[in-house]
Design a protein around this motif. Sequence first.
Motif, PDB file in Angstrom:
ATOM      1  N   ALA A  47      42.110  20.116  88.275  1.00 53.24           N
ATOM      2  CA  ALA A  47      41.534  21.512  86.968  1.00 53.24           C
ATOM      3  C   ALA A  47      41.237  21.259  85.827  1.00 53.24           C
ATOM      4  O   ALA A  47      40.672  21.351  85.100  1.00 53.24           O
ATOM      5  CB  ALA A  47      42.904  22.470  86.602  1.00 53.24           C
ATOM      6  N   VAL A  48      41.822  20.519  85.268  1.00 56.04           N
ATOM      7  CA  VAL A  48      41.154  19.380  83.996  1.00 56.04           C
ATOM      8  C   VAL A  48      39.110  19.093  84.090  1.00 56.04           C
ATOM      9  O   VAL A  48      39.354  18.794  83.437  1.00 56.04           O
ATOM     10  CB  VAL A  48      42.746  18.667  82.921  1.00 56.04           C
ATOM     11  CG1 VAL A  48      41.527  18.078  81.636  1.00 56.04           C
ATOM     12  CG2 VAL A  48      43.455  19.678  82.792  1.00 56.04           C
ATOM     13  N   ALA A  49      40.192  17.930  85.083  1.00 58.48           N
ATOM     14  CA  ALA A  49      39.386  17.741  85.496  1.00 58.48           C
ATOM     15  C   ALA A  49      37.453  18.424  85.808  1.00 58.48           C
ATOM     16  O   ALA A  49      36.970  18.276  85.227  1.00 58.48           O
ATOM     17  CB  ALA A  49      39.249  16.539  86.553  1.00 58.48           C
ATOM     18  N   ASN A  50      38.129  19.163  86.343  1.00 61.05           N
ATOM     19  CA  ASN A  50      36.889  20.304  86.821  1.00 61.05           C
ATOM     20  C   ASN A  50      36.275  21.108  85.729  1.00 61.05           C
ATOM     21  O   ASN A  50      35.315  21.417  85.361  1.00 61.05           O
ATOM     22  CB  ASN A  50      36.752  21.016  87.874  1.00 61.05           C
ATOM     23  CG  ASN A  50      37.294  20.532  89.514  1.00 61.05           C
ATOM     24  OD1 ASN A  50      37.093  19.391  89.228  1.00 61.05           O
ATOM     25  ND2 ASN A  50      38.335  20.444  90.373  1.00 61.05           N
ATOM     26  N   ALA A  51      37.123  21.537  85.024  1.00 56.14           N
ATOM     27  CA  ALA A  51      36.972  22.039  83.213  1.00 56.14           C
ATOM     28  C   ALA A  51      36.181  21.705  82.561  1.00 56.14           C
ATOM     29  O   ALA A  51      34.915  21.701  82.272  1.00 56.14           O
ATOM     30  CB  ALA A  51      38.021  22.578  82.876  1.00 56.14           C
ATOM     31  N   CYS A  52      36.566  20.028  82.838  1.00 57.95           N
ATOM     32  CA  CYS A  52      35.421  19.232  81.205  1.00 57.95           C
ATOM     33  C   CYS A  52      34.142  19.233  81.892  1.00 57.95           C
ATOM     34  O   CYS A  52      33.621  18.591  81.346  1.00 57.95           O
ATOM     35  CB  CYS A  52      37.097  17.627  81.227  1.00 57.95           C
ATOM     36  SG  CYS A  52      37.709  18.404  80.470  1.00 57.95           S
ATOM     37  N   GLY A  53      34.358  18.512  83.358  1.00 58.31           N
ATOM     38  CA  GLY A  53      33.059  18.339  84.395  1.00 58.31           C
ATOM     39  C   GLY A  53      31.869  19.172  83.690  1.00 58.31           C
ATOM     40  O   GLY A  53      30.993  19.146  83.286  1.00 58.31           O
ATOM     41  N   PHE A  54      32.862  20.795  84.437  1.00 60.00           N
ATOM     42  CA  PHE A  54      32.096  22.004  83.664  1.00 60.00           C
ATOM     43  C   PHE A  54      31.116  22.074  82.692  1.00 60.00           C
ATOM     44  O   PHE A  54      30.149  22.542  81.958  1.00 60.00           O
ATOM     45  CB  PHE A  54      32.331  22.799  84.354  1.00 60.00           C
ATOM     46  CG  PHE A  54      31.823  24.203  83.935  1.00 60.00           C
ATOM     47  CD1 PHE A  54      31.096  24.893  84.491  1.00 60.00           C
ATOM     48  CD2 PHE A  54      32.261  25.414  83.464  1.00 60.00           C
ATOM     49  CE1 PHE A  54      30.295  26.312  85.043  1.00 60.00           C
ATOM     50  CE2 PHE A  54      30.968  26.968  82.998  1.00 60.00           C
ATOM     51  CZ  PHE A  54      30.573  27.753  83.946  1.00 60.00           C
ATOM     52  N   LEU A  55      32.151  22.043  81.543  1.00 63.30           N
ATOM     53  CA  LEU A  55      31.521  21.949  80.248  1.00 63.30           C
ATOM     54  C   LEU A  55      31.153  21.080  79.333  1.00 63.30           C
ATOM     55  O   LEU A  55      30.469  20.717  78.723  1.00 63.30           O
ATOM     56  CB  LEU A  55      33.064  22.699  79.517  1.00 63.30           C
ATOM     57  CG  LEU A  55      34.011  23.722  80.366  1.00 63.30           C
ATOM     58  CD1 LEU A  55      35.369  23.730  79.498  1.00 63.30           C
ATOM     59  CD2 LEU A  55      32.886  25.005  79.909  1.00 63.30           C
ATOM     60  N   GLY A  56      31.045  19.642  79.746  1.00 60.75           N
ATOM     61  CA  GLY A  56      30.571  18.530  79.586  1.00 60.75           C
ATOM     62  C   GLY A  56      31.295  17.809  78.268  1.00 60.75           C
ATOM     63  O   GLY A  56      30.971  17.231  77.221  1.00 60.75           O
ATOM     64  N   LEU A  57      32.751  17.925  78.872  1.00 64.22           N
ATOM     65  CA  LEU A  57      33.690  17.762  77.895  1.00 64.22           C
ATOM     66  C   LEU A  57      34.799  16.224  78.679  1.00 64.22           C
ATOM     67  O   LEU A  57      35.127  15.936  79.678  1.00 64.22           O
ATOM     68  CB  LEU A  57      35.613  18.723  77.530  1.00 64.22           C
ATOM     69  CG  LEU A  57      34.835  19.742  77.448  1.00 64.22           C
ATOM     70  CD1 LEU A  57      35.656  20.905  76.813  1.00 64.22           C
ATOM     71  CD2 LEU A  57      33.788  19.363  75.941  1.00 64.22           C
ATOM     72  N   ALA A  78      44.273   4.462  86.530  1.00 59.47           N
ATOM     73  CA  ALA A  78      45.523   4.933  86.188  1.00 59.47           C
ATOM     74  C   ALA A  78      45.835   6.427  85.448  1.00 59.47           C
ATOM     75  O   ALA A  78      46.666   6.477  85.144  1.00 59.47           O
ATOM     76  CB  ALA A  78      45.889   3.593  85.441  1.00 59.47           C
ATOM     77  N   ILE A  79      44.607   6.805  84.741  1.00 59.20           N
ATOM     78  CA  ILE A  79      44.839   7.777  83.778  1.00 59.20           C
ATOM     79  C   ILE A  79      45.290   8.994  84.250  1.00 59.20           C
ATOM     80  O   ILE A  79      44.427   9.762  84.527  1.00 59.20           O
ATOM     81  CB  ILE A  79      44.176   8.271  82.517  1.00 59.20           C
ATOM     82  CG1 ILE A  79      43.207   6.614  81.610  1.00 59.20           C
ATOM     83  CG2 ILE A  79      44.189   9.375  81.213  1.00 59.20           C
ATOM     84  CD1 ILE A  79      42.760   6.434  80.962  1.00 59.20           C
ATOM     85  N   PRO A  80      46.085   9.582  83.940  1.00 53.24           N
ATOM     86  CA  PRO A  80      46.476  10.976  85.095  1.00 53.24           C
ATOM     87  C   PRO A  80      46.050  11.933  84.526  1.00 53.24           C
ATOM     88  O   PRO A  80      46.199  12.935  83.534  1.00 53.24           O
ATOM     89  CB  PRO A  80      48.156  10.780  84.756  1.00 53.24           C
ATOM     90  CG  PRO A  80      48.660  10.474  83.657  1.00 53.24           C
ATOM     91  CD  PRO A  80      47.374   9.220  83.694  1.00 53.24           C
ATOM     92  N   VAL A  81      45.061  12.952  84.837  1.00 51.38           N
ATOM     93  CA  VAL A  81      44.030  13.931  85.102  1.00 51.38           C
ATOM     94  C   VAL A  81      44.057  15.311  85.833  1.00 51.38           C
ATOM     95  O   VAL A  81      43.351  14.603  87.139  1.00 51.38           O
ATOM     96  CB  VAL A  81      42.936  13.013  84.528  1.00 51.38           C
ATOM     97  CG1 VAL A  81      41.909  14.951  84.040  1.00 51.38           C
ATOM     98  CG2 VAL A  81      42.427  12.788  83.295  1.00 51.38           C
ATOM     99  N   PRO A  82      44.787  16.375  85.409  1.00 50.92           N
ATOM    100  CA  PRO A  82      44.448  16.908  87.154  1.00 50.92           C
ATOM    101  C   PRO A  82      43.296  17.701  87.296  1.00 50.92           C
ATOM    102  O   PRO A  82      42.294  17.218  86.396  1.00 50.92           O
ATOM    103  CB  PRO A  82      45.662  18.412  86.173  1.00 50.92           C
ATOM    104  CG  PRO A  82      46.082  17.702  84.473  1.00 50.92           C
ATOM    105  CD  PRO A  82      45.599  16.632  84.255  1.00 50.92           C
ATOM    106  N   ILE A 109      47.157  14.763  81.221  1.00 51.10           N
ATOM    107  CA  ILE A 109      46.855  14.798  79.832  1.00 51.10           C
ATOM    108  C   ILE A 109      45.617  16.101  79.677  1.00 51.10           C
ATOM    109  O   ILE A 109      45.388  16.307  81.197  1.00 51.10           O
ATOM    110  CB  ILE A 109      46.345  13.854  79.152  1.00 51.10           C
ATOM    111  CG1 ILE A 109      45.101  12.876  79.675  1.00 51.10           C
ATOM    112  CG2 ILE A 109      46.767  12.088  78.785  1.00 51.10           C
ATOM    113  CD1 ILE A 109      43.770  12.199  79.755  1.00 51.10           C
ATOM    114  N   GLY A 110      45.722  16.379  78.973  1.00 48.31           N
ATOM    115  CA  GLY A 110      44.752  17.589  78.613  1.00 48.31           C
ATOM    116  C   GLY A 110      44.683  19.244  79.635  1.00 48.31           C
ATOM    117  O   GLY A 110      43.855  20.236  79.197  1.00 48.31           O
ATOM    118  N   LEU A 111      45.872  19.093  79.736  1.00 48.92           N
ATOM    119  CA  LEU A 111      46.427  20.891  80.212  1.00 48.92           C
ATOM    120  C   LEU A 111      46.371  21.830  78.948  1.00 48.92           C
ATOM    121  O   LEU A 111      46.053  23.048  78.991  1.00 48.92           O
ATOM    122  CB  LEU A 111      48.124  20.150  80.740  1.00 48.92           C
ATOM    123  CG  LEU A 111      47.755  20.152  82.373  1.00 48.92           C
ATOM    124  CD1 LEU A 111      49.670  19.798  82.680  1.00 48.92           C
ATOM    125  CD2 LEU A 111      47.354  20.728  83.355  1.00 48.92           C
TER     126      LEU A 111
END
Length: 360
Positions: free
Chosen positions: A276-286, A270-274, A197-199
């Motif tokens: 790159a998505v996890a890192n970008a969201c962590g950086f942006l607070g999303l 279990a939720i498939p978060v790539p 998800i999130g791509l």
Amino acid sequence: MAELASATADAPVDPANWTCPAPLRDQPVVVMGHGGGGALSAELIQDVFTPAYGNPVLAAMGDSAVLHLGGTRLAFSTDSYVVRPLFFPGGSLGDLAVNGTVNDLAMSGARPAYLSAAFVLEEGVELTVVERIARAMGAAAEVAGVTVATGDTKVVEAGHGDGVYVTTAGVGVVPEGVDIRPQRARPGDAVIVSGPIGLHGVAIMSVREGLEFDVEVASDTAPLGDLVAAMLAVTPDIHVLRDPTRGGLAASLNEIARASGTGIRLSERAIPVPDAVANACGFLGLDPLYVANEGRLVAFVPPTDAEAVLEAMRAHPQGGGAVLIGECVAEHSGMVVVATGLGGTRVVDLPLGEQLPRIC
């Protein structure tokens, strides 16, 4: 932040510009959050549109309406696409305009057949841009197995549009014995997502804000009609399907929980978060659960059929990353909760507005 390499030097990173501020709930004017697929969108529909032309068909509030015409059940859907920028890694406005409507039809179990396409063009936009979008739509329609059968074009004055907007509507046939709608979720149902998800949301953000990653993050935009057909070949008794676009997985699951009066319990691990998505969201607070997707679906399947459906999904190109992420429960009616990796539980509520506006 291993995968978040840099932002462009001439466009300093300002995370405040990447979120839609939470507007007051009693705003007398339209705000960006009204288009975000969250609580404000729901209030706009319930308070403005439903009283104006509400009817039993509309009240079902599915991704597409299921109509009975001449002894045939048809799914019918319409959507407008205002994505910015028009072209992004993995796709374009043209891809979204086809895939988005095809997928809305598929979420009723329908086999998509025909689309209409209406263009609103801003005076001054280059014809090569319009042609590129139209060709992308034609190619996407061919892949999805649908025909763009009719359309319309309007032009607005320079400064009164944003280059190109596209509205597509589509129809498809719903097979006999298929009844897919959010009200059919039942305690015990397995909750399955078709892939990472999130791509899409992160791909749009990377172009819009000039972010660079160690690996390119491409949109997941894709037609899901064939995947749904493969799932229905296993069992026609799939209870619910949704493509988690605006508002992400969180918005879709909250809508299903509220429509069915059930609770939903997810496993965070279990939720498939790539990465790159996890890192970008962590950086942006999303939160990745709220980031848009354009080629994923979430399915509610009877537990007795879950393994067979998963196997069929994983054998399909659009479902190779399918995983079981949770279950439908009788507790906490209308709510979605996540069991965290630390052993706690958190509530995943319906978003108010939109973290990333103009993503489709």
